[in-house]
Design an enzyme around this catalytic site. Sequence first.
Site: not given
Length: 150
Positions: A25, A75, A136
Site C-alpha cells: 500500500c 475519482h 475499503e
Amino acid sequence: MSKIRITKQFSFETGHALYGYDGKCKNVHGHSYRLYVTVIGTPISDSSNVKYGMVIDFGDLKKIVKEDIVDVFDHATVFNQNTPHVELAKELADRDHNVLLVDYQPTSEMMVIDFADKIKKRLPDNIKLHSLRLSETASSYAEWFASDNE
C-alpha cells in the site's frame, strides 16, 4: 417518542498511497469504497410538516454526504500532504487529475474520522451522527461510533 437510527449507503472510487508504509500500500492504488452513514433522531411528529414521520429526509442526508465527501473523494487520488509523493501529486494535478492533499495518512481509519467531522458539522441540531462504516474492500472496513468518541 422513540429514537430511530437510519442509514444511507454511498459508494465512490478513490486512489491513495500510504507514505512510510512497509507493504504494497506504499504504492499508488485504489479502492471501491462503500460508506454507510447512520444518524439518530426522533421522527418529526408534526403532521403538517411535509417530512412528517421522518428522522431526516434521505435526500437531505444524501445532499450532505455527496457534497462534502462523495463529490470530493470520488475519482480523486489522496496523499498525505507530507508525503514524498508530493512531486507525483503535483504532476498529476498539473495534468488535470483530481488530487487531494490531506493532513493525515489516508487510511480508512483516518478517512472515517475526517468524514465524521465533516458530516457532524452539516447535520441539523436535532439529528446526531451515530456511526460510520467505511469499507475499503469486501472484507475490510473501519468504523466510527459517536459513543466511542464522546
